[in-house]
Write a protein that holds these residues in place. Sequence first.
Motif, short mmCIF file in Angstrom:
data_model
loop_
_atom_site.label_atom_id
_atom_site.label_comp_id
_atom_site.label_asym_id
_atom_site.label_seq_id
_atom_site.Cartn_x
_atom_site.Cartn_y
_atom_site.Cartn_z
N ALA A 123 -25.86 -23.78 1.49
CA ALA A 123 -25.97 -25.08 0.81
C ALA A 123 -26.90 -24.99 -0.39
CB ALA A 123 -26.45 -26.15 1.78
N GLU A 124 -27.99 -24.27 -0.25
CA GLU A 124 -28.95 -24.13 -1.36
C GLU A 124 -28.30 -23.48 -2.57
OE1 GLU A 124 -33.11 -21.78 -2.18
OE2 GLU A 124 -32.76 -22.56 -0.16
N VAL A 125 -27.60 -22.39 -2.33
CA VAL A 125 -26.91 -21.70 -3.43
C VAL A 125 -25.83 -22.59 -4.01
CG1 VAL A 125 -25.39 -19.76 -4.00
CG2 VAL A 125 -27.35 -19.39 -2.52
N LEU A 126 -25.06 -23.21 -3.15
CA LEU A 126 -23.95 -24.04 -3.61
C LEU A 126 -24.46 -25.20 -4.46
CD1 LEU A 126 -20.93 -24.38 -3.51
CD2 LEU A 126 -21.20 -25.73 -1.44
N LEU A 127 -25.53 -25.84 -4.04
CA LEU A 127 -26.06 -26.97 -4.80
C LEU A 127 -26.56 -26.53 -6.18
CD1 LEU A 127 -27.81 -28.94 -1.96
CD2 LEU A 127 -25.79 -29.64 -3.26
N ASP A 128 -27.14 -25.33 -6.27
CA ASP A 128 -27.57 -24.80 -7.57
C ASP A 128 -26.38 -24.57 -8.49
OD1 ASP A 128 -30.24 -24.83 -6.96
OD2 ASP A 128 -30.39 -22.68 -6.57
N VAL A 129 -25.33 -23.96 -7.94
CA VAL A 129 -24.14 -23.66 -8.73
C VAL A 129 -23.42 -24.95 -9.10
CG1 VAL A 129 -21.90 -22.51 -8.73
CG2 VAL A 129 -23.89 -21.34 -7.79
N VAL A 130 -23.32 -25.88 -8.14
CA VAL A 130 -22.63 -27.16 -8.38
C VAL A 130 -23.27 -27.90 -9.55
CG1 VAL A 130 -22.31 -29.47 -7.40
CG2 VAL A 130 -21.74 -27.45 -6.06
N ALA A 131 -24.57 -27.85 -9.63
CA ALA A 131 -25.27 -28.55 -10.71
C ALA A 131 -24.86 -28.03 -12.08
CB ALA A 131 -26.78 -28.43 -10.51
N ALA A 132 -24.43 -26.77 -12.14
CA ALA A 132 -24.07 -26.17 -13.42
C ALA A 132 -22.59 -26.32 -13.77
CB ALA A 132 -24.43 -24.68 -13.41
N ILE A 133 -21.75 -26.64 -12.79
CA ILE A 133 -20.31 -26.74 -13.05
C ILE A 133 -20.02 -28.07 -13.75
CG2 ILE A 133 -18.00 -26.84 -12.03
CD1 ILE A 133 -19.03 -25.18 -9.70
N PRO A 134 -19.38 -28.02 -14.92
CA PRO A 134 -19.04 -29.27 -15.62
C PRO A 134 -18.18 -30.18 -14.74
CG PRO A 134 -18.66 -27.37 -17.04
CD PRO A 134 -18.96 -26.83 -15.67
N GLY A 135 -18.37 -31.47 -14.87
CA GLY A 135 -17.68 -32.46 -14.05
C GLY A 135 -16.17 -32.45 -14.20
N ASP A 136 -15.66 -31.95 -15.31
CA ASP A 136 -14.22 -31.98 -15.51
C ASP A 136 -13.50 -30.75 -14.96
OD1 ASP A 136 -15.31 -30.33 -17.44
OD2 ASP A 136 -13.95 -30.96 -19.02
N ILE A 137 -14.24 -29.84 -14.31
CA ILE A 137 -13.60 -28.71 -13.64
C ILE A 137 -13.33 -29.15 -12.21
CG2 ILE A 137 -13.87 -26.35 -12.80
CD1 ILE A 137 -15.42 -25.71 -15.30
N ASP A 138 -12.08 -29.08 -11.79
CA ASP A 138 -11.66 -29.57 -10.49
C ASP A 138 -11.75 -28.44 -9.46
OD1 ASP A 138 -10.86 -31.52 -8.79
OD2 ASP A 138 -8.75 -31.49 -9.38
#
Length: 183
Positions: A88-103
């Motif tokens: 979850a920690e890694v995923l949350l870091d990566v999620v924060a960087a993924i632009p919102g328009d990438i599905d």
Amino acid sequence: MKLQKQETAEKEDELEDVSRRLNTLLAERVNQLEQYQSEFFSRLRNILATNENIRVVGDRFLLPSELLFASGSAQLGDEGKSELDKLAEVLLDVVAAIPGDIDWILRIDGHTDLIPINTQQFPSNWELSTARAVAVVRYLAAQGVPERRMVAAGFGEFFPVASGTTPDALQKNRRIELKLTDR
């Protein structure tokens, strides 16, 4: 008639141009998602490398069910929660960087061995594998991973990674698979 052919040819050229531009944009988005998948994969591999039970196969992480659950159960154990906290920690870091328009989604797949289960709670391996995948999704959601970005699927015994009925083969087939992918 000649004017109509010319207009049709112009429309076809316009459509071809629009199609080319859309394909280019789509390819750029796919490349962007692949970059985030690669970052996620690399960071997660480094963090989970200390656990020799976790295997990487292609673009998926395979966590043995024994790491997360007791036999015949879909209730996460303490050791499993600890490993999922790292994820979850890694995923949350990566999620924060993924632009919102990438599905994108994190696909969580539950798998069992081929030994049938038949309890009141789990009449078949499908129910057990699905309940385990859902338990992982719920736990990750409780850690802040966006619910709309996760999917749980149960595959029962139908997609083994090892053949045979040896204890090792059975253990390898009882697993949770994680994959960051497009929707």
